[in-house]
Write an enzyme that holds these catalytic residues in place. Structure first.
Site, PDB file in Angstrom:
ATOM      1  N   ASP A  37      92.292  14.050  -7.096  1.00  0.00           N
ATOM      2  CA  ASP A  37      93.227  14.040  -5.960  1.00  0.00           C
ATOM      3  C   ASP A  37      93.015  15.277  -5.089  1.00  0.00           C
ATOM      4  OD1 ASP A  37      94.158  15.523  -8.127  1.00  0.00           O
ATOM      5  OD2 ASP A  37      96.271  14.994  -7.850  1.00  0.00           O
ATOM      6  N   TYR A  56      84.455   0.065 -14.078  1.00  0.00           N
ATOM      7  CA  TYR A  56      83.724  -1.054 -13.469  1.00  0.00           C
ATOM      8  C   TYR A  56      83.166  -2.010 -14.511  1.00  0.00           C
ATOM      9  CZ  TYR A  56      83.460   0.269  -8.530  1.00  0.00           C
ATOM     10  OH  TYR A  56      83.740   0.519  -7.217  1.00  0.00           O
ATOM     11  N   ASP A  72      83.131   5.971  -5.991  1.00  0.00           N
ATOM     12  CA  ASP A  72      83.245   4.899  -4.996  1.00  0.00           C
ATOM     13  C   ASP A  72      84.152   5.346  -3.860  1.00  0.00           C
ATOM     14  OD1 ASP A  72      83.102   2.243  -3.896  1.00  0.00           O
ATOM     15  OD2 ASP A  72      85.096   1.871  -4.734  1.00  0.00           O
ATOM     16  N   ASP A  86      83.053   7.063   0.195  1.00  0.00           N
ATOM     17  CA  ASP A  86      83.472   6.481   1.480  1.00  0.00           C
ATOM     18  C   ASP A  86      84.154   7.546   2.338  1.00  0.00           C
ATOM     19  OD1 ASP A  86      82.581   3.905   0.956  1.00  0.00           O
ATOM     20  OD2 ASP A  86      84.453   2.964   1.590  1.00  0.00           O
TER      21      ASP A  86
HETATM   22  C1  IPM Z   1      79.843   0.485  -3.052  1.00  0.00           C
HETATM   23  C2  IPM Z   1      80.663  -0.773  -2.870  1.00  0.00           C
HETATM   24  C3  IPM Z   1      80.587  -1.584  -4.166  1.00  0.00           C
HETATM   25  C4  IPM Z   1      81.189  -0.749  -5.269  1.00  0.00           C
HETATM   26  C5  IPM Z   1      81.252  -2.970  -4.105  1.00  0.00           C
HETATM   27  C6  IPM Z   1      80.753  -3.790  -2.937  1.00  0.00           C
HETATM   28  C7  IPM Z   1      81.127  -3.722  -5.397  1.00  0.00           C
HETATM   29  O1  IPM Z   1      81.961  -0.468  -2.514  1.00  0.00           O
HETATM   30  O2  IPM Z   1      78.626   0.374  -3.295  1.00  0.00           O
HETATM   31  O3  IPM Z   1      80.415   1.559  -2.945  1.00  0.00           O
HETATM   32  O4  IPM Z   1      82.421  -0.736  -5.459  1.00  0.00           O
HETATM   33  O5  IPM Z   1      80.427  -0.065  -5.959  1.00  0.00           O
HETATM   34 MG    MG Z   2      82.306   1.576  -2.162  1.00  0.00          MG
END
Ligand code: IPM
Ligand code: MG
Length: 354
Positions: free
Chosen positions: A221, A138, A245, A249
């Site tokens: 993975d 990042y 990240d 999710d």
């Molecule tokens: C998160 C989001 C952010 C990230 C984006 C919006 C930059 O996906 O907080 O997970 O990738 O960190």
């Molecule tokens: Mg994210």
């Protein structure tokens, strides 16, 4: 206890309004809380042509904690990258040194059937993902566009972690695991990446300081697969910025209720930025449809992690559990037979339960 509140975009202002009512209730019952509002994301762009205005940086630096709604919206998608709402988020993480990102994935018993997995796989799930937030691909330099020898354009980014960055996030992870069920799984890609080989070495070395925590390692993975195969095998997952990240999710979806999950991003002194893990949901913004509970639970996390106000934190969390058991549901978690409510009414129910 000074809080900078950054409502942001989309549903951000609506869910933050409900969280503010919770803060007001706590304050009138004796907690010495004060707060001030600032702009971030698209709202920052509108007010000062900057997704993280100078005023907001100063406000958040002077505060003890930050409460954030959400940023982003289709309106801002065509702006140059430096002006995009997400840049506000990435920059505030860096400006405040918020390297430790806690993303819990907890299944509330009432909502187990809302998961896309079979209830028996997720019932009772209580997993903590600790994501490193200020390093990795990042922020690694160099990055950008260049020409190859044959004259073709290419894009490139740099994945990197230094020993001290890995050590400090590893210590946070072991501390958290020690206070939970004593199991830490470090996730990397050490079969391919040099960054990950170092990561694994350093995490293993730090584990010697924590003899009561059981450390395992897993390739990313495989971790992605194990999360949907048998998520309850995990207690705490430690990982880097990009893997975290993606995996966070995935883990949030296991709970079936992304509108329920808070998160914390903290610096070395436990100053933190607290926010729901969901986004700005422009499609439902301004319609009194958004679920304010993740933001309210972010207030609970703030009380616990930054202010050490454990009792107040539990009071807020219990109020959320109580409204769920009373059957109140915003549309995202609605099931036949429950009481369908809007953002404002969900806030009313929480305040009543408090
Ligand atoms: C998160 C989001 C952010 C990230 C984006 C919006 C930059 O996906 O907080 O997970 O990738 O960190
Ligand atoms: Mg994210």
């Amino acid at each position: 206890m000074k809080i900078a509140i950054l409502p942001g975009d989309g549903i951000g202002p609506e869910i933050i309004s409900q969280a503010k009512r919770v803060l007001q209730t706590l304050r009138s019952d004796g907690l010495s809380l004060e707060w001030e509002l600032g702009a971030i994301g698209g709202a920052g762009y509108e007010s000062s042509k900057d997704p993280l205005p100078e005023d907001t940086i100063n406000l958040t630096k002077a505060a003890d904690a930050v409460l954030l709604g959400a940023v982003g919206g289709p309106k801002y998608d065509s702006l140059p990258r430096a002006m995009r709402p997400e840049q506000g988020l990435l920059r505030i993480r860096k400006e405040l040194g918020l390297f430790a990102n806690l993303r819990p994935a907890v299944v509330f018993p009432e909502l187990a059937s809302a998961s896309s997995l079979k209830s028996e796989l997720v019932e009772g799930l209580d997993l903590m993902i600790l994501r490193e937030l200020t390093g990795d691909i990042y922020f690694g330099q160099p990055r950008g566009r260049r020409q190859t020898e044959s004259g073709e354009d290419e894009g490139f980014d740099t994945m990197r972690y230094s020993v001290s960055e890995i050590e400090r996030i590893a210590r946070v992870a072991f501390d958290i695991a020690q206070k939970r069920n004593g199991k830490l799984c470090s996730v990397d890609k050490a079969n391919v990446l040099d960054t990950s080989i170092l990561w694994r070495e350093v995490v293993t070395k730090i584990s010697e300081e924590y003899p009561t925590v059981e450390l395992t390692h897993m390739y990313v993975d495989n971790a992605a697969m194990q999360l949907v195969r048998e998520p309850k095998q995990f207690d705490v997952i430690l990982t880097g910025n990009i893997f975290g990240d993606i995996l966070s999710d995935e883990a949030s979806m296991l709970t079936g209720s992304i509108g329920m999950l808070p998160s914390a991003s903290m610096d070395v002194n436990r100053k933190g930025l607290f926010e729901p893990i969901h986004g700005s949901a422009p499609d439902i913004s301004g319609k009194n449809l958004a679920n304010p509970l993740a933001t309210i639970l972010s207030v609970s996390m703030m009380l616990k992690y930054t202010f050490n106000e454990v009792e107040a934190s539990q009071r807020v969390e219990s109020a959320v559990k109580s409204v769920l058991s009373q059957g109140f549901r915003t549309p995202d978690i609605y099931q036949a037979g429950s009481k369908r409510v809007g953002t404002q009414e969900m806030g009313d129910a929480v305040i009543e339960a408090m």
